[in-house]
Enzyme design. Structure first.
Site, PDB file in Angstrom:
ATOM      1  N   THR A   1       0.840  -1.191   0.000  1.00 39.55           N
ATOM      2  CA  THR A   1       0.000   0.000   0.000  1.00 39.55           C
ATOM      3  C   THR A   1       0.880   1.246   0.000  1.00 39.55           C
ATOM      4  O   THR A   1       1.854   1.312   0.758  1.00 39.55           O
ATOM      5  CB  THR A   1      -0.904   0.003   1.250  1.00 39.55           C
ATOM      6  N   SER A   2       0.552   2.214  -0.842  1.00 35.53           N
ATOM      7  CA  SER A   2       1.228   3.511  -0.886  1.00 35.53           C
ATOM      8  C   SER A   2       2.731   3.328  -1.157  1.00 35.53           C
ATOM      9  O   SER A   2       3.090   2.881  -2.235  1.00 35.53           O
ATOM     10  CB  SER A   2       0.946   4.267   0.423  1.00 35.53           C
ATOM     11  N   SER A   3       3.603   3.632  -0.191  1.00 38.63           N
ATOM     12  CA  SER A   3       5.032   3.401  -0.410  1.00 38.63           C
ATOM     13  C   SER A   3       5.288   1.925  -0.729  1.00 38.63           C
ATOM     14  O   SER A   3       6.148   1.597  -1.555  1.00 38.63           O
ATOM     15  CB  SER A   3       5.828   3.821   0.833  1.00 38.63           C
TER      16      SER A   3
ATOM     17  N   PHE B   1      -1.569  -1.029  -4.285  1.00 41.27           N
ATOM     18  CA  PHE B   1      -2.677  -0.187  -3.832  1.00 41.27           C
ATOM     19  C   PHE B   1      -2.186   1.243  -3.609  1.00 41.27           C
ATOM     20  O   PHE B   1      -1.438   1.504  -2.672  1.00 41.27           O
ATOM     21  CB  PHE B   1      -3.288  -0.752  -2.540  1.00 41.27           C
TER      22      PHE B   1
ATOM     23  N   HIS C   1      -6.638   8.465  -0.466  1.00 38.25           N
ATOM     24  CA  HIS C   1      -5.387   7.699  -0.493  1.00 38.25           C
ATOM     25  C   HIS C   1      -5.491   6.408   0.316  1.00 38.25           C
ATOM     26  O   HIS C   1      -4.935   5.384  -0.058  1.00 38.25           O
ATOM     27  CB  HIS C   1      -4.244   8.567   0.044  1.00 38.25           C
TER      28      HIS C   1
END
Ligand SMILES: *[C@@H]1O[C@H](CO)[C@@H](O)[C@H](O)[C@H]1NC(C)=O
Length: 349
Positions: free
Chosen positions: A136-138, A160, A272
């Site tokens: 997720t994200s990073s 994601f 986000h």
């Protein structure tokens, strides 16, 4: 909603108390930036289990992604190993910007993770054809980085709310231009960047599934379109989807398929903090479980295929429970029932 949260809390407690523990792994090979490696290995693993590398967001930890996602719980059911890497940077972000991390066997955080994967294959007998990355994200950015720099190790990825491989390239841990959606390239340029991650590599590329909320306030939604350019270029697909499924897997989400190796799910009005869809990811990875499954595909285009799993596991809410090619659970945990969405997807809700 409250029930859902209670459910997640209960699952987290169960995952911590009833099942195998998260264990730190050391001395697993070259690890120049000191990435922490934590593994979840449920009991009853087959000789050659699949492996999912599940990577946390900025400020996250291996422990947080372990307890905040359902991969460990699903590993108990489907008998695979999960590795949760822990970012060494003080901000808890992954290095997805240095030349070293973007390049095959050159260093950076990606090399530590690659070493852990090789260790898992060599020491635990992980099936090298079923090694997968998600985050997720990073962690989604690192999923893209691993897909570009280690296409020989990763067979599929699910990202994601991330950015394309190489979008953060540059001097700093954070790349505002990319994050704000101001980094736009041609499909050819994005594809060339991926190919530069492992010069001379001619083998197969990991199939990719990307997810992004249209209201992402941290990593602009433009990165979704840029990643579509990138991975369609890698696979030689058109940037026009060959199949578009509405409300898949959740209401208001749209799944676009560009070919067998790439699909992109746009989550309408989602910020986000996009909810991870673990069951869908497992389906993308081809990790299925349960006992013998018989599938009867009907000939009529409007009728869902009938699938039966005698005594198999029960799918959880929002999980997939049917569709062409689906070999996982087809019955739902009460009070949810398996509801037909389209020929390719039925869902417990
Ligand atoms: C790393 O840097 C070299 C030299 O500037 C460049 O040629 C190469 O494309 C870079 N690799 C990646 C993956 O960006």
């Amino acid at each position: 909603m409250i029930l859902r949260i209670l459910n997640l809390v209960m699952l987290a407690i169960l995952a911590r108390t009833t099942f195998a523990q998260l264990q730190q792994v050391t001395n697993f090979g070259p690890n120049p930036t000191n990435v922490g490696i934590y593994a979840y290995r449920p009991s009853g693993l087959p000789a050659n289990p699949a492996l999912i590398v599940a990577m946390h967001y900025c400020t996250g930890t291996a422990q947080a992604y372990y307890s905040g996602t359902r991969y460990a719980t699903l590993a108990n059911t489907y008998k695979f190993i999960v590795i949760y890497p822990n970012a060494p940077d003080s901000g808890g972000c992954w290095d997805v910007h240095t030349n070293a991390t973007l390049t095959h066997d050159a260093g950076g955080d990606s090399l530590g993770i690659a070493s852990a994967i090789r260790y898992a294959i060599n020491t635990w007998g992980v099936d090298r054809n079923r090694v997968f990355a998600t985050g997720t994200s990073s962690g989604a950015m690192m999923t893209n980085v691993l897909a570009g720099a280690y296409p020989d190790l990763i067979k599929a990825g699910a990202a994601f709310a991330g950015v394309p491989y190489g979008c953060f390239a540059g001097p700093g841990m954070w790349n505002s231009q990319c994050a704000q959606g101001q980094l736009t390239k041609t499909a050819q340029q994005w594809g060339d960047q991926v190919r530069s991650g492992y010069p001379g590599y001619t083998g197969s590329r990991p199939k990719m599934q990307i997810w992004h909320g249209t209201r992402d306030e941290t990593l602009n939604y433009n990165n979704f379109d840029e990643a579509i350019k990138q991975w369609t270029n890698i696979f030689g697909y058109s940037t026009t989807a060959t199949q578009v499924q509405q409300n898949s897997p959740l209401s208001g989400w749209t799944r676009s398929t560009y070919g067998p190796n790439f699909q992109a799910i746009s989550a309408a009005n989602v910020p986000h903090n996009i909810p991870v869809q673990e069951n869908d990811v497992l389906n993308w990875f081809g990790i299925t479980g349960g006992g013998p499954t018989t599938t009867t595909t009907t000939t009529g285009p409007t009728q869902p295929p009938t699938t039966t799993t005698p005594g198999g596991p029960l799918q959880t809410q929002w999980g997939q429970c049917g569709g062409i090619g689906w070999t996982g659970p087809t019955a739902c945990q009460p009070p949810f029932t398996c509801q037909y969405t389209n020929d390719w997807y039925s869902q417990c809700r």
